[in-house]
Design a protein around this motif. Structure first.
Motif, short mmCIF file in Angstrom:
data_model
loop_
_atom_site.label_atom_id
_atom_site.label_comp_id
_atom_site.label_asym_id
_atom_site.label_seq_id
_atom_site.Cartn_x
_atom_site.Cartn_y
_atom_site.Cartn_z
N ARG A 123 38.80 7.15 113.77
CA ARG A 123 39.94 8.04 113.57
C ARG A 123 40.79 7.51 112.42
O ARG A 123 41.37 6.43 112.51
N THR A 128 44.19 13.61 113.17
CA THR A 128 43.95 14.20 114.49
C THR A 128 42.48 14.38 114.80
O THR A 128 42.12 14.74 115.91
N GLN A 129 41.62 14.14 113.78
CA GLN A 129 40.19 14.29 113.99
C GLN A 129 39.44 13.06 113.50
O GLN A 129 39.90 12.37 112.58
N ASP A 130 38.29 12.81 114.12
CA ASP A 130 37.46 11.69 113.73
C ASP A 130 36.72 11.99 112.42
O ASP A 130 36.58 13.14 112.01
N THR A 439 41.66 5.95 105.52
CA THR A 439 40.27 6.09 105.96
C THR A 439 39.51 4.78 105.87
O THR A 439 38.66 4.49 106.70
#
Length: 455
Positions: A123, A128-130, A439
């Motif tokens: 994450r 909010t998303q992988d 990231t």
């Protein structure tokens, strides 16, 4: 930056070319590299796939078409998306000095490639998303990435203009090479970290560095009146970059010539030792210190102590100023696998294949990190608990991970607990690490956890 570069005023001649680019770096998550970049969002740039430098045809042909030619003198070589080609061809644009790997045969790294790494999910920070590991490589404009686990290559990929047999600009990862040389000499008693810089470099006695200690330089806790705000034409970085620019100076130029001369002009502002302040001149002072203490320039010292000792595949090289002084703050270029070898040497406390190549005490000092209190005063809440020691960044996380970092995504990330080294070369359109940390950092931690579970 692009508009400044294209202007016809003296700023162009005084150093907006190479030195104002490869000496650029990131102060934690803030981009101080490109005025144009800082004013834009990532969504306004071509994607990594769209900006593939080979597909775009930069510098292809004999000669290349005019609209595909890149030049050093006008700065076009480092405008996005062209920079995606240039980072793997820097010695075609600038003078450089070689770092020899020696004459012996390369020492191959063993392979245990793991195809499952591409699908590791994590994450991103504040997301909010992988995202998968493979997706993150494209997101971060990766040119080459390699993961070592317990000394074996478990992941290796190349993109764009980079291949296994050529080299890539390391940007401010260079600082960590310089800091490592400094830590080696301190451990061996050739540099006293408590002595004032002027005791080794009397040429700097009247500069900001004169009453700073060697340790304060290596940890960047010097107090300098030195702005690297490229939007400000009066910022000190302009004169500094102009001095380091290898191009001929205009007839009316009256500033310093070369990095050493420029360091003499840096003024003090505040009290040394109180807070961390990431400023490139510290790395060039460190380079001068190790050269004076060892009797060898940084290129020769790096070759003698590291590059010729651990079976490197390729020579490296430094960009230089017009006097031939290597740019110790950001001018190194090397192959991906060779940078991984260097990272593995550091991870193993200076040992290589059972031989103690570097003093373990030096590596222990690097891995131990610096003052968290001094780092916190620099005002970067996005990296809580981090510190800086010997020009390496220490994450302060549970694994004791530490890293060498450079603009546009250059990284050597070492996780001792996972017995892992990650080396990434990249050409992100935004220089500052804030553009990829969200990231990159959780991705590195996810791979580390995966490797630990698989032991």
């Amino acid at each position: 930056m692009v508009s400044l570069m294209r202007s016809k005023n003296k700023l162009f001649y005084y150093g907006i070319t190479l030195s104002a680019f490869v000496c650029l770096f990131v102060f934690l998550g803030m981009s101080v590299f490109s005025v144009a970049s800082s004013a834009q969002t990532e969504s306004k740039f071509l994607s990594a796939r769209e900006s593939d430098p080979i597909a775009m045809g930069w510098m292809q042909g004999f000669p290349p078409p005019k609209n595909k030619q890149l030049k050093f003198a006008d700065g076009s070589f480092f405008e996005f998306p062209a920079l995606r080609w240039s980072v793997a061809h820097m010695n075609e644009f600038m003078p450089a000095v070689n770092v020899s790997r020696g004459l012996g045969a390369p020492d191959p790294l063993p392979y245990r490639l793991d195809p499952q790494i591409d699908s590791i999910a994590f994450r991103p920070l504040n997301a909010t998303q992988d995202m998968t590991w493979e997706e993150s490589l494209w997101q971060n404009y990766t040119d080459g990435i390699l993961v070592l686990h317990q000394g074996s290559i478990v992941y290796e990929k190349y993109f764009g203009a980079l291949a296994a047999d050529n080299k890539h600009a390391a940007m401010s990862v260079t600082k960590s090479l310089t800091g490592t040389l400094g830590a080696i000499l301190v451990a061996e008693g050739k540099l006293d970290e408590n002595k004032r810089v002027a005791e080794y470099l009397p040429e700097l006695k009247d500069s900001a560095f004169g009453d700073a200690t060697v340790r304060q330089v290596l940890d960047m806790t010097t107090a300098l009146q030195f702005s690297e705000e490229y939007a400000n034409p009066k910022a000190e970085i302009w004169e500094y970059s102009g001095a380091g620019n290898p191009l001929p100076k205009p007839k009316d130029y009256s500033g310093p010539v070369g990095y050493y001369a420029a360091l003499k002009t840096v003024k003090k502002a505040g009290t040394h030792g109180e807070s961390f302040g990431y400023k490139t001149p510290n790395a060039d002072v460190a380079g001068w210190l190790v050269a004076r203490a060892s009797g060898k320039s940084v290129d020769k010292l790096l070759a003698d102590r590291v590059w010729s000792k651990i079976g490197m595949e390729q020579d490296g090289y430094y960009s230089v100023d017009e006097l031939g002084t290597p740019f110790a703050g950001g001018g190194y270029n090397a192959g991906l696998r060779d940078m991984a070898r260097f990272g593995e040497l550091i991870r193993n406390q200076g040992r290589w294949k059972g031989t103690q190549v570097l003093p373990a005490r030096a590596i222990e000092d690097i891995a131990g990190g610096g003052s968290k209190a001094a780092f916190a005063k620099s005002g970067h809440p996005e990296l809580p608990g981090w510190s800086y020691r010997d020009m390496w960044w220490n994450t302060g996380n549970a694994h004791g991970a530490f890293a060498a970092r450079g603009v546009h995504g250059q990284t050597i990330y070492i996780d001792p607990a996972a017995e892992m080294v990650i080396v990434r070369f990249a050409s992100h359109p935004i220089a500052g690490n804030s553009a990829n940390d969200a990231t990159s950092l959780p991705a590195y931690e996810a791979v580390a956890q995966y490797l630990i579970k698989g032991k």
